[in-house]
Motif scaffolding. Structure first.
Motif, mmCIF file in Angstrom:
data_model
loop_
_atom_site.group_PDB
_atom_site.id
_atom_site.type_symbol
_atom_site.label_atom_id
_atom_site.label_comp_id
_atom_site.label_asym_id
_atom_site.label_seq_id
_atom_site.Cartn_x
_atom_site.Cartn_y
_atom_site.Cartn_z
ATOM 1 N N PHE A 182 0.864 -1.183 0.000
ATOM 2 C CA PHE A 182 0.000 0.000 0.000
ATOM 3 C C PHE A 182 0.905 1.238 0.000
ATOM 4 C CE2 PHE A 182 -2.462 3.362 1.954
ATOM 5 C CZ PHE A 182 -3.784 3.123 1.607
ATOM 6 N N ILE A 183 0.645 2.170 -0.909
ATOM 7 C CA ILE A 183 1.441 3.409 -0.951
ATOM 8 C C ILE A 183 0.670 4.549 -0.306
ATOM 9 C CG2 ILE A 183 2.624 5.097 -2.420
ATOM 10 C CD1 ILE A 183 2.855 2.878 -4.546
ATOM 11 N N ILE A 184 -0.479 4.867 -0.903
ATOM 12 C CA ILE A 184 -1.301 5.967 -0.411
ATOM 13 C C ILE A 184 -2.750 5.686 -0.792
ATOM 14 C CG2 ILE A 184 -0.950 7.368 -2.500
ATOM 15 C CD1 ILE A 184 -0.980 9.874 -0.705
ATOM 16 N N GLY A 185 -3.661 6.112 0.049
ATOM 17 C CA GLY A 185 -5.074 5.997 -0.253
ATOM 18 C C GLY A 185 -5.761 7.311 0.073
ATOM 19 N N LEU A 192 -7.078 10.897 3.745
ATOM 20 C CA LEU A 192 -5.834 10.360 3.199
ATOM 21 C C LEU A 192 -5.070 9.594 4.268
ATOM 22 C CD1 LEU A 192 -3.394 12.391 0.969
ATOM 23 C CD2 LEU A 192 -2.506 11.254 3.006
ATOM 24 N N THR A 193 -4.411 8.515 3.875
ATOM 25 C CA THR A 193 -3.437 7.841 4.732
ATOM 26 C C THR A 193 -2.350 7.246 3.854
ATOM 27 O OG1 THR A 193 -3.155 6.377 6.649
ATOM 28 C CG2 THR A 193 -4.493 5.525 4.830
ATOM 29 N N ILE A 194 -1.262 6.796 4.474
ATOM 30 C CA ILE A 194 -0.138 6.240 3.715
ATOM 31 C C ILE A 194 0.333 4.935 4.358
ATOM 32 C CG2 ILE A 194 0.619 8.543 3.004
ATOM 33 C CD1 ILE A 194 3.051 8.122 4.941
ATOM 34 N N ARG A 195 1.231 4.269 3.656
ATOM 35 C CA ARG A 195 1.848 3.037 4.150
ATOM 36 C C ARG A 195 2.457 3.254 5.544
ATOM 37 N NH1 ARG A 195 6.547 0.421 0.514
ATOM 38 N NH2 ARG A 195 4.753 0.249 -0.904
ATOM 39 N N GLY A 196 2.246 2.295 6.430
ATOM 40 C CA GLY A 196 2.848 2.358 7.754
ATOM 41 C C GLY A 196 2.063 3.161 8.765
ATOM 42 N N PRO A 199 -5.091 2.706 9.396
ATOM 43 C CA PRO A 199 -6.024 2.497 8.281
ATOM 44 C C PRO A 199 -7.240 3.404 8.392
ATOM 45 C CG PRO A 199 -6.291 0.754 9.883
ATOM 46 C CD PRO A 199 -5.168 1.621 10.389
ATOM 47 N N GLU A 200 -6.982 4.671 8.587
ATOM 48 C CA GLU A 200 -8.032 5.682 8.745
ATOM 49 C C GLU A 200 -7.469 6.999 8.249
ATOM 50 O OE1 GLU A 200 -10.915 7.087 8.560
ATOM 51 O OE2 GLU A 200 -11.683 5.573 9.946
ATOM 52 N N LYS A 201 -8.348 7.913 7.860
ATOM 53 C CA LYS A 201 -7.880 9.197 7.330
ATOM 54 C C LYS A 201 -7.272 10.060 8.435
ATOM 55 C CE LYS A 201 -12.733 10.617 7.328
ATOM 56 N NZ LYS A 201 -13.880 10.969 6.491
ATOM 57 N N ASP A 202 -6.234 10.807 8.061
ATOM 58 C CA ASP A 202 -5.512 11.649 9.014
ATOM 59 C C ASP A 202 -5.070 12.929 8.308
ATOM 60 O OD1 ASP A 202 -3.884 12.871 10.842
ATOM 61 O OD2 ASP A 202 -2.585 11.147 11.196
ATOM 62 N N GLY A 203 -5.732 14.034 8.642
ATOM 63 C CA GLY A 203 -5.421 15.314 8.025
ATOM 64 C C GLY A 203 -4.064 15.859 8.418
ATOM 65 N N ILE A 204 -3.592 15.488 9.605
ATOM 66 C CA ILE A 204 -2.319 16.032 10.097
ATOM 67 C C ILE A 204 -1.146 15.488 9.291
ATOM 68 C CG2 ILE A 204 -0.748 16.034 12.080
ATOM 69 C CD1 ILE A 204 -3.308 16.257 13.840
ATOM 70 N N ILE A 205 -1.133 14.178 9.054
ATOM 71 C CA ILE A 205 -0.013 13.638 8.267
ATOM 72 C C ILE A 205 -0.077 14.138 6.828
ATOM 73 C CG2 ILE A 205 -1.076 11.444 7.516
ATOM 74 C CD1 ILE A 205 1.726 10.189 8.098
ATOM 75 N N ALA A 206 -1.280 14.335 6.298
ATOM 76 C CA ALA A 206 -1.407 14.883 4.943
ATOM 77 C C ALA A 206 -0.769 16.266 4.873
ATOM 78 C CB ALA A 206 -2.876 14.952 4.544
#
Length: 325
Positions: A182-185, A192-196, A199-206
């Motif tokens: 998984f790279i990005i979804g 949005l979330t990324i590998r590692g 499995p839920e959206k996170d605005g802060i990491i985006a």
């Protein structure tokens, strides 16, 4: 006070630690990026700003004070609600503007010239960035009504695309099932979330990854998008919401359930996707989609093409189609 029934756990230290593992804080510190952040009076307070301060950003924070009424308007980080952030960025020459919604699971991004960067643009930017900086291969995941710019970019990079129904849980399921590739979804509504990561959206990491992309490329988000468009070709996307009388809503629902038309806006329908709603694929560059709310009389119209003229025609024809004209 703890007892055998209730145990207290503070997830904050583990969360902050994980974000610092996933985002290149060394690069951010070296760049001393000038960032403006709008917390929109929500739970992103002391998370987004704290992480940006840790990253050495030259930071200005707006609407940090917790307010359960969100200053009288929706805490959604859309273009309308980020006018103050836009103004600050343009007047005081910030490199990027970052915002999260009330519960910090969705993001809002403003470029250095005050341009609102849509989620449909953010996801390709971050796929491009993660592939370039981490060398990640595998699968990128998007919801059915999210821009195909992602598909075009993924094809150029040799990356698989998975399409899901609307709802981030479906994206999260693929991250859980395929954690290694998984790279990005993401979804067009700003999740949005990324590998590692979770499995839920996170605005802060985006937000932090977008800051990293600006720092790494040493150019504006619009300039990065131009690099991507060289690979994908031009992509124009729009979404409109229509609140309808119950009778028209029901008539539209029934007409779609009976059969899809053979043509739309003068173009032959090549494929109908019914994963969630109805999406008519017209050619390699053009599609139109309809999603009917199950809880209120609203139809959401999505459209995409390779020219703005075609896009406007799709939106116009889509509105007529919804109203049975």
């Amino acid at each position: 006070m703890e007892n055998e029934t209730v145990k207290y756990y503070d997830p904050r230290p583990a969360y902050l630690k994980r974000i610092k593992q996933l985002v290149n804080f060394k690069l951010l510190k070296k760049s001393s990026l000038k960032v403006a952040a709008d917390i929109l009076h929500g739970t992103g307070d002391d998370y987004l700003d704290t992480l940006l301060e840790s990253a050495g950003a030259k930071l200005k924070v707006l609407n940090k004070k917790r307010d359960p009424l969100f200053d009288g308007h929706s805490p959604e980080p859309n273009e309308t609600n980020l006018k103050e952030l836009k103004s600050v960025i343009k007047k005081e020459s910030y490199k990027i503007g970052l915002s999260v919604d009330g519960d910090a699971d969705r993001f809002g991004i403003i470029d250095s010239d005050g341009t609102f960067i849509t989620p449909n643009q953010v996801i390709p930017i971050l796929l491009y960035h993660l592939h370039k900086t981490r060398g990640w291969k595998g699968v990128v995941v998007r919801s059915v009504m999210t821009s195909h710019m992602l598909d075009k970019l993924a094809a150029k990079l040799g990356i698989e695309v998975a399409e899901t129904p609307v709802g981030f849980k479906y994206i999260g399921d693929i991250l859980t099932q395929r954690p290694q590739d998984f790279i990005i979804g993401g979804e067009e509504s700003g999740g949005l979330t990324i590998r590692g990561h979770v499995p839920e959206k996170d605005g802060i990491i985006a937000c932090l990854l977008m800051a990293e992309a600006v720092a790494y490329n040493k150019k504006s988000l619009s300039a990065i998008l131009k690099d991507i468009v060289k690979l994908t070709g031009p992509v124009f996307t729009d979404r409109k919401n229509f609140r309808l009388p119950k009778e028209i809503m029901e008539n539209f629902r029934q007409s779609l359930q009976k059969s899809a038309p053979e043509k739309f806006a003068g173009m032959k329908i090549q494929k109908v996707v019914t994963l969630d709603g109805y999406k008519f694929i017209l050619d390699d560059d053009t599609w139109v989609g309809f999603r009917l709310s199950g809880t209120e009389p609203i139809v959401r119209l999505y459209a995409e093409s390779n020219t703005n003229t075609k896009l406007k025609k799709l939106i116009s024809e889509g509105e007529k189609f919804i109203n049975g004209k």
